[in-house]
Scaffold this motif. Structure first.
Motif, PDB file in Angstrom:
ATOM      1  N   LYS A 596       3.061  22.523 -42.604  1.00 18.26           N
ATOM      2  CA  LYS A 596       4.063  21.640 -42.111  1.00 18.26           C
ATOM      3  C   LYS A 596       3.765  20.705 -41.822  1.00 18.26           C
ATOM      4  CE  LYS A 596       6.352  24.860 -38.906  1.00 18.26           C
ATOM      5  NZ  LYS A 596       6.498  25.979 -37.230  1.00 18.26           N
ATOM      6  N   PHE A 597       3.668  19.650 -41.079  1.00 17.32           N
ATOM      7  CA  PHE A 597       2.908  18.694 -41.472  1.00 17.32           C
ATOM      8  C   PHE A 597       3.506  17.990 -40.141  1.00 17.32           C
ATOM      9  CE2 PHE A 597       5.484  17.385 -44.234  1.00 17.32           C
ATOM     10  CZ  PHE A 597       6.091  15.888 -44.149  1.00 17.32           C
ATOM     11  N   ASN A 598       2.502  16.444 -39.212  1.00 17.83           N
ATOM     12  CA  ASN A 598       3.231  15.733 -38.735  1.00 17.83           C
ATOM     13  C   ASN A 598       2.926  14.351 -38.971  1.00 17.83           C
ATOM     14  OD1 ASN A 598       3.726  17.428 -36.538  1.00 17.83           O
ATOM     15  ND2 ASN A 598       2.057  17.410 -35.993  1.00 17.83           N
ATOM     16  N   VAL A 599       4.198  13.476 -38.587  1.00 20.49           N
ATOM     17  CA  VAL A 599       3.905  11.731 -38.761  1.00 20.49           C
ATOM     18  C   VAL A 599       3.526  11.414 -37.822  1.00 20.49           C
ATOM     19  CG1 VAL A 599       5.026   9.813 -40.439  1.00 20.49           C
ATOM     20  CG2 VAL A 599       4.932  12.415 -41.965  1.00 20.49           C
ATOM     21  N   SER A 600       3.381   9.907 -37.666  1.00 18.49           N
ATOM     22  CA  SER A 600       2.949   8.738 -36.924  1.00 18.49           C
ATOM     23  C   SER A 600       2.068   7.401 -36.762  1.00 18.49           C
ATOM     24  CB  SER A 600       1.817   9.148 -35.236  1.00 18.49           C
ATOM     25  OG  SER A 600       0.509   9.770 -36.514  1.00 18.49           O
ATOM     26  N   ALA A 601       2.620   6.327 -36.261  1.00 20.43           N
ATOM     27  CA  ALA A 601       2.671   5.245 -36.995  1.00 20.43           C
ATOM     28  C   ALA A 601       1.951   4.527 -35.823  1.00 20.43           C
ATOM     29  CB  ALA A 601       3.841   4.832 -36.972  1.00 20.43           C
ATOM     30  N   ARG A 602       1.472   3.629 -35.831  1.00 23.79           N
ATOM     31  CA  ARG A 602       1.127   2.386 -35.321  1.00 23.79           C
ATOM     32  C   ARG A 602       0.367   1.036 -35.449  1.00 23.79           C
ATOM     33  NH1 ARG A 602      -4.291   0.820 -35.752  1.00 23.79           N
ATOM     34  NH2 ARG A 602      -4.613   0.617 -33.650  1.00 23.79           N
ATOM     35  N   ARG A 631      12.822  13.197 -36.763  1.00 22.82           N
ATOM     36  CA  ARG A 631      11.861  12.216 -35.307  1.00 22.82           C
ATOM     37  C   ARG A 631      12.378  13.046 -34.579  1.00 22.82           C
ATOM     38  NH1 ARG A 631      12.650   6.307 -35.596  1.00 22.82           N
ATOM     39  NH2 ARG A 631      11.189   7.041 -34.006  1.00 22.82           N
ATOM     40  N   SER A 632      10.813  12.972 -34.030  1.00 21.23           N
ATOM     41  CA  SER A 632      10.151  13.492 -32.208  1.00 21.23           C
ATOM     42  C   SER A 632       9.739  12.375 -31.597  1.00 21.23           C
ATOM     43  CB  SER A 632      10.267  14.813 -32.887  1.00 21.23           C
ATOM     44  OG  SER A 632      10.189  15.302 -31.277  1.00 21.23           O
ATOM     45  N   GLY A 633       9.912  11.491 -31.353  1.00 17.41           N
ATOM     46  CA  GLY A 633       9.095  11.164 -29.926  1.00 17.41           C
ATOM     47  C   GLY A 633       8.075  10.390 -30.736  1.00 17.41           C
ATOM     48  N   ALA A 634       6.919  10.017 -30.361  1.00 17.80           N
ATOM     49  CA  ALA A 634       6.015   9.312 -31.203  1.00 17.80           C
ATOM     50  C   ALA A 634       5.922   9.679 -32.415  1.00 17.80           C
ATOM     51  CB  ALA A 634       4.619   9.016 -30.603  1.00 17.80           C
TER      52      ALA A 634
END
Length: 765
Positions: A596-602, A631-634
């Motif tokens: 499992k992993f999470n992805v975010s962007a700035r 996709r789930s929020g930020a």
């Protein structure tokens, strides 16, 4: 066949008696039947009594239990451990557990045929983390020459097999295993599996293979408790901690290595230590330091060097995934007497930015009067260390580090480092700059201030006023620069005037090619901070009392001022972060594991409301597989299919972020599927666990046995075959089936209808 009747009232029996009594009373005092004849009156009364009787039956819910004798086949179960741990030694000779298992089955093939002649069905199953029914061809089981099963899950195997034969006469289960439970999250715990056999009154005969851990012939070294994921900033110190378990190596030295495996597969031993066990079974924690010099993704292994007589070698090393960030900086702070300023800097510098490691080396004033070769050798090593980015010299006299005319001066090494790109800052003090006689050292050419040969401050003498400013002073910026922009007032202007005064400073004269950043806020305008560039950045700060800003409530300004100085010296004043970030809570997996992993962007320039992610899994052979990101929020989430990582090796997760078709960032994150075989990581068997399982069914004949005792067990079953006639209870209860419920209701409704029709016909309604 025998039978017995039972009642199961729907309400309390007393309440039933009250209801029925009330109904009978209504029958007696009900409305007159008028001029009906006696026959008609009798007919209506009987119908109503029948209705009351049916109501009583419904309230009492009668039932019947019959016991009938039925022939039931007897079943003997064999449950065989087919995991790779069965390849480990069985005894102190060269035999393996699997070989001993095959020998035991072959030796008892004739007895198994005799059991079948006694109408006892013998079924064979193998298991790892799944259970499989084994086929027989011409009396031979379809077992492999070598076991290849994955994790051992004894509890689930026992439970699953017992459920398949729950409606049959099971005379016992023979479990052949080494007793070592290796599955991480079993579906059925061992205790629950044993309870199931106990409830079924089925004996478990546990046949153990392998040597227990306390057997003197078993020698092994294993590495465990090493974190699977490590991260460190470049040039920062990493302390790798792991546990080494040594069995039967008392008073022997065991070498433990910290190994760095690079992307090209090459390995480098970056640290080594050793342990010496004091007992036959001992666990020791080892700690080894490593300072990475280059950012990147690596494998870091703790490896115990194999001993000559070890049996299992797969557990001698354990890898971790090491991420080395380029946001790392190492600073060396050389101090003399620790005053308020230097103590404040020691607290502040490490928190100036993520990844800063501060090392402090103190040279006491008594050691500054003359050159000590031992101190000089240590300083030369530190100044030559390529992992340092910034050097800070506090109030330290040059005579502690240099003698005129000497070769291999420590300060010569420092000068070469700075000219090669390192940062250098000299702070104010009674023995820095000219007062510390730095004009006669190799640093004279790189420090951005002029120093005259006549400048000198002797120890134990009055302070020379010509070398120091002895009054309080405020600072003002000379130019608008990264170093001088840090305190903003309500109007948006830098407001240096609100900062507390400094208590004196060194008198410094900037060199021609240097640049004055700060000076005193008075007519004299004495330079206080001067910078230059000699290959690396250099800075001279003549003050030593900015700590007073903290005491006057200006902690933020103090922190930011020194933060910007440190970042500027290391060329960090222009660094930015990645725009796409991949977070993986786990980076080391077993084959077929859950990833499992999470992805975010700035982004400082893009609106991320419409961001889209494209992700790929890059396999060990370079093949790419698309990965779905939800996709789930930020923060968005992703998960890989288990089959995607069925092979061991290095994998890479690649994520690209786009907004309206434009790429705003791309990131990669590597992870490893380890080839560490848990089944072979522990060479010790666990016969005690097998004994505990069998003891749960001891009252029904369950017990632990050796492979040699299997024949005696089967002979006993052949001589005393179990009974196959069993009494099976068959229960019937009114209303349990649709048929009798519908029939009862139909009869009740029919009686009421007949009663109404008769009264209608006879003119009573």
């Amino acid at each position: 066949m025998s039978e017995s009747w039972v009642l199961q009232p729907v309400i309390n029996p007393i309440a039933i008696a009250v209801v029925i009594g009330f109904a009978l009373m209504l029958l007696l005092v009900g409305p007159s039947f008028g001029g009906l004849s006696g026959v008609r009156r009798f007919q209506l009364t009987m119908i109503r009594l029948a209705v009351i009787g049916l109501a009583l039956v419904a309230l009492l819910r009668p039932g019947c239990v019959q016991k009938i004798e039925k022939n039931q086949s007897a079943v003997l179960l064999f449950l065989i451990d087919e995991t790779r741990s069965m390849e480990l030694p069985h005894q102190s000779d060269d035999s393996t557990r699997w070989g001993a298992m095959l020998d035991a089955l072959e030796e008892n093939r004739g007895r198994i045929e005799q059991l079948r002649e006694k109408e006892i069905e013998v079924r064979f199953f193998s298991f790892d983390n799944e259970v499989r029914a084994l086929e027989e061809v011409d009396g031979e089981l379809s077992l492999p020459a070598r076991p290849a099963g994955g994790e051992t899950d004894i509890g689930t195997a026992i439970f699953s097999t017992s459920q398949d034969v729950r409606d049959q006469r099971v005379i016992g289960m023979v479990l052949g295993s080494d007793g070592v439970q290796n599955v991480t999250n079993p579906e059925v715990e061992l205790t629950r599996a044993a309870d199931t056999l106990h409830d079924m009154e089925v004996p478990l005969w546990a046949m153990a293979f392998g040597l227990p851990g306390d057997a003197g012939q078993l020698s092994d070294v294993a590495v465990k408790n090493f974190p699977e994921q490590l991260s460190v900033n470049v040039k920062n110190r990493l302390v790798a901690k792991a546990t080494v378990v040594a069995r039967n190596y008392m008073n022997q030295d065991i070498t433990v290595q910290l190994v760095l495996r690079k992307e090209d597969g090459s390995e480098e031993v970056v640290n080594t230590t050793s342990i010496r066990p004091a007992s036959s079974l001992e666990e020791q924690q080892v700690e080894m330091e490593y300072v990475p010099t280059e950012p990147g993704e690596y494998r870091l292994l703790v490896r115990a060097v194999a001993q000559p007589d070890e049996v299992a070698l797969r557990n001698n090393e354990l890898p971790a995934f090491l991420s080395v960030s380029d946001r790392g900086m190492r600073v060396l702070f050389l101090v003399g007497r620790l005053n308020w300023e230097q103590n404040a800097l020691i607290r502040t510098i490490p928190s100036a930015s993520e990844g800063i490691q501060l090392d402090v080396r103190q040279i006491f004033p008594r050691n500054q009067m003359t050159y000590d070769p031992a101190i000089g050798a240590e300083l030369r090593r530190l100044f030559s260390d390529p992992t340092y980015d910034v050097f800070i010299i506090g109030d330290v006299d040059s005579r502690a580090m240099h003698q005129p005319g000497m070769r291999d001066s420590p300060l010569e090494a420092l000068a070469e480092a700075v000219q090669g790109g390192k940062g250098l800052m000299m702070l104010g003090g009674f023995h820095t700059f000219g007062a510390g006689m730095y004009h006669q050292t190799p640093l004279e050419a790189i420090i951005p201030v002029r120093m005259d040969p006549g400048e000198r401050q002797d120890f134990g003498q009055d302070i020379r006023r010509d070398l120091h400013i002895t009054r309080n002073l405020k600072l003002r910026p000379v130019v608008n620069h990264f170093l001088t922009t840090f305190t903003i007032d309500s109007d948006g202007n830098d407001n240096w005037r609100e900062l507390p005064e400094l208590v004196g400073a060194n008198r410094i004269v900037p060199k021609q090619n240097s640049l004055v950043m700060l000076e005193t806020d008075d007519v004299a305008g004495n330079p206080i901070m001067v910078i230059g560039d000699v290959g690396g950045r250099v800075l001279a700060f003549a003050g030593d009392s900015t700590w007073r800003w903290i005491t006057r409530g200006r902690q933020d300004e103090f922190d930011r001022f020194w933060r910007q100085i440190i970042l500027w010296l290391a060329y960090w004043d222009g660094k930015t972060d990645e725009s796409i970030s991949i977070e993986m809570p786990q980076r080391r997996f077993q084959p077929m594991g859950l990833v499992k992993f999470n992805v975010s962007a700035r982004s400082d320039t893009e609106s991320l409301e419409n961001i889209e992610y494209q992700a790929n899994l890059i396999h060990t052979n370079g093949r790419k597989t698309p990965v779905t990101i939800n996709r789930s929020g930020a923060i968005s989430e992703g998960q890989l299919e288990r089959e995607a990582i069925s092979d061991s090796g290095d994998y890479k997760l690649e994520v690209t972020g786009t907004v309206d078709g434009r790429v705003i960032g791309r990131s990669e994150r590597e992870f490893i599927v380890v080839d560490r075989d848990k089944e072979k990581s522990n060479p010790a068997a666990d016969p005690e666990q097998m004994m505990r399982l069998a003891s749960e069914t001891a009252e029904f004949g369950g017990r632990a046995l050796t492979p040699a005792e299997l024949g005696d067990l089967l002979d006993d079953i052949i001589a005393n075959p179990p009974k196959t006639q069993m009494e099976i209870p068959v229960k019937w209860q009114l209303g349990e089936t649709f048929g009798d419920a519908a029939g009862f209701l139909s009869l009740f409704v029919t009686l009421l209808a007949v009663e109404w029709i008769l009264r209608k016909k006879w003119g009573l309604v």
